[in-house]
Design an enzyme around this catalytic site. Structure first.
Site, short mmCIF file in Angstrom:
data_model
loop_
_atom_site.label_atom_id
_atom_site.label_comp_id
_atom_site.label_asym_id
_atom_site.label_seq_id
_atom_site.Cartn_x
_atom_site.Cartn_y
_atom_site.Cartn_z
CB SER A 141 -22.95 3.27 -46.73
OG SER A 141 -23.82 2.58 -46.25
CE1 TYR A 166 -19.77 -0.91 -48.34
CE2 TYR A 166 -21.67 -0.53 -46.82
CZ TYR A 166 -20.89 -0.24 -47.71
OH TYR A 166 -21.68 0.59 -49.00
N1 LIG Z 1 -25.95 0.12 -53.83
C1 LIG Z 1 -26.17 0.57 -52.49
O1 LIG Z 1 -27.23 0.42 -52.06
C2 LIG Z 1 -25.13 1.53 -51.76
C3 LIG Z 1 -25.57 1.97 -50.39
C4 LIG Z 1 -24.54 2.42 -49.99
C5 LIG Z 1 -23.32 2.74 -50.26
N2 LIG Z 1 -23.07 2.37 -51.67
C6 LIG Z 1 -21.61 2.66 -52.18
O2 LIG Z 1 -21.74 3.12 -53.44
C7 LIG Z 1 -20.61 2.94 -53.95
C8 LIG Z 1 -20.99 2.28 -55.50
O3 LIG Z 1 -21.64 0.88 -55.24
P1 LIG Z 1 -22.64 0.26 -56.12
O4 LIG Z 1 -23.82 0.16 -55.45
O5 LIG Z 1 -22.53 0.96 -57.46
O6 LIG Z 1 -21.94 -1.17 -56.54
P2 LIG Z 1 -21.20 -1.85 -57.83
O7 LIG Z 1 -22.30 -1.88 -58.80
O8 LIG Z 1 -20.80 -3.06 -57.16
O9 LIG Z 1 -20.02 -0.87 -58.21
C9 LIG Z 1 -18.91 -0.70 -57.52
C10 LIG Z 1 -17.75 0.10 -58.21
O10 LIG Z 1 -16.53 0.06 -57.69
C11 LIG Z 1 -15.61 -0.36 -58.52
N3 LIG Z 1 -14.56 -0.98 -57.56
C12 LIG Z 1 -14.73 -1.81 -56.69
N4 LIG Z 1 -13.52 -2.36 -56.09
C13 LIG Z 1 -12.44 -1.28 -56.56
C14 LIG Z 1 -11.02 -1.10 -56.68
N5 LIG Z 1 -10.41 -1.83 -55.71
N6 LIG Z 1 -10.77 -0.08 -57.23
C15 LIG Z 1 -11.53 0.81 -58.24
N7 LIG Z 1 -12.61 0.54 -58.47
C16 LIG Z 1 -13.36 -0.66 -57.45
C17 LIG Z 1 -16.37 -1.44 -59.29
O11 LIG Z 1 -15.40 -1.80 -60.58
P3 LIG Z 1 -14.53 -2.59 -60.96
O12 LIG Z 1 -14.93 -4.02 -60.22
O13 LIG Z 1 -14.44 -2.57 -62.45
O14 LIG Z 1 -13.42 -2.18 -60.26
C18 LIG Z 1 -17.61 -0.76 -59.51
O15 LIG Z 1 -17.52 0.02 -60.45
C19 LIG Z 1 -19.75 2.02 -53.10
O16 LIG Z 1 -18.75 2.75 -52.49
C20 LIG Z 1 -20.72 1.43 -52.17
O17 LIG Z 1 -20.05 1.19 -50.93
C21 LIG Z 1 -24.02 1.67 -52.31
#
Ligand SMILES: NC(=O)c1ccc[n+]([C@@H]2O[C@H](COP(=O)([O-])OP(=O)(O)OC[C@H]3O[C@@H](n4cnc5c(N)ncnc54)[C@H](OP(=O)(O)O)[C@@H]3O)[C@@H](O)[C@H]2O)c1
Length: 248
Positions: A139, A152
């Site tokens: 991130s 985070y």
């Molecule tokens: N969206 C942004 O702006 C952004 C920015 C920077 C970085 N990121 C990173 O991108 C990645 C994906 O996030 P996203 O934005 O797509 O958010 P999201 O829609 O909330 O997706 C998060 C995913 O991680 C899974 N997850 C959470 N805890 C878990 C665990 N303990 N074991 C296995 N799976 C788990 C969730 O599935 P379940 O709940 O089904 O387990 C879900 O599929 C994350 O690492 C996040 O930090 C996102």
């Protein structure tokens, strides 16, 4: 045909990235905690014309030992592995003083130690094969400790640093390491936040991430602009200015 595994594929970036791979003909393995959601996604991809094999299994990445059972099993089901995307992640609103310790601990266990377990679970396979790509979704929050996001920011900084060390060590086995630093991408992780500067739709974010992965970049912000520039500044702005921009 390419074999790709994605953790945290039940939502957001992981799901959209999985869709791109599945619809381009790759064999894809999906993991996350919500089994029913994953099952529905596999059906959705098949209905949309996915030609390759799409498999899934339930995995909580913070249940560390399970990574060593589930990931090798999925490699066998796919018939091999070329790329793993360590994407599973959570966020919390931290406040120092002990009030959010349990939630903060879970963030580090999921975002950092869960990803480390994923690396250890697939690396023996890649080392034997003498090829493979490990992708970490870090991130822009990793660039500097953000007030209100101590756990985070530090989990993602730890992840990026861990991946740098990994890259140097696994080069000799022909294994590549890519670290992606997304800015704000519209997903459930942030859609209740009051402010999401320069937010982009998840479909666009996933397409850009896919391109960076396929180009085997070492590391990249997504989107490049403005985050590459802001990232450069975030790391270098003196403390007195940083605390003025980010009062808490
Ligand atoms: N969206 C942004 O702006 C952004 C920015 C920077 C970085 N990121 C990173 O991108 C990645 C994906 O996030 P996203 O934005 O797509 O958010 P999201 O829609 O909330 O997706 C998060 C995913 O991680 C899974 N997850 C959470 N805890 C878990 C665990 N303990 N074991 C296995 N799976 C788990 C969730 O599935 P379940 O709940 O089904 O387990 C879900 O599929 C994350 O690492 C996040 O930090 C996102």
């Amino acid at each position: 045909m390419k074999n790709v595994m994605i953790t945290g594929a039940s939502s957001g970036i992981g799901k959209e990235l999985a869709r791109i791979y599945a619809l381009s003909g790759a064999n894809v393995a999906l993991t996350a905690r919500r089994t029913d959601v994953l099952r529905g996604i596999v059906e959705e991809f098949r209905d949309a014309g996915a030609k390759g094999n799409v498999v899934f299994d339930t995995l909580d990445v913070s249940d560390f030992e399970r990574n060593f059972i589930v990931l090798p099993k999925l490699i066998r089901e796919l018939g091999g592995l070329d790329t793993i995307v360590l994407n599973a992640g959570i966020s919390t609103s931290s406040s120092f003083g002990g009030r959010s310790f349990e939630a903060d601990k879970k963030v580090v266990e999921t975002n950092l130690i869960g990803a480390m377990a994923g690396v250890e679970a697939v690396l023996p396979f890649f080392q034997k094969q003498k090829s493979g790509q490990i992708v970490a979704i870090s991130s822009v929050a990793s660039f500097r400790g953000l007030p209100g996001s101590g756990s985070y920011s530090s989990s993602k900084a730890g992840l990026s640093t861990y991946m740098e060390a990994l890259r140097s060590e696994v080069k000799k086995f022909g294994v590549k390491v890519t670290v992606i630093h997304p800015g704000f991408i519209d997903t459930p992780i942030n859609n209740r936040m009051k402010s999401r500067p320069f937010v982009i739709p998840v479909e666009l974010g996933a397409r850009k991430i896919h391109k960076r992965i396929e180009n085997e970049v070492l590391s990249a912000t997504v989107p490049w602009f403005p985050w590459a520039i802001l990232g450069y500044l975030m790391k270098r702005i003196p403390e007195f200015l940083w605390s003025k921009i980010n009062p808490k």
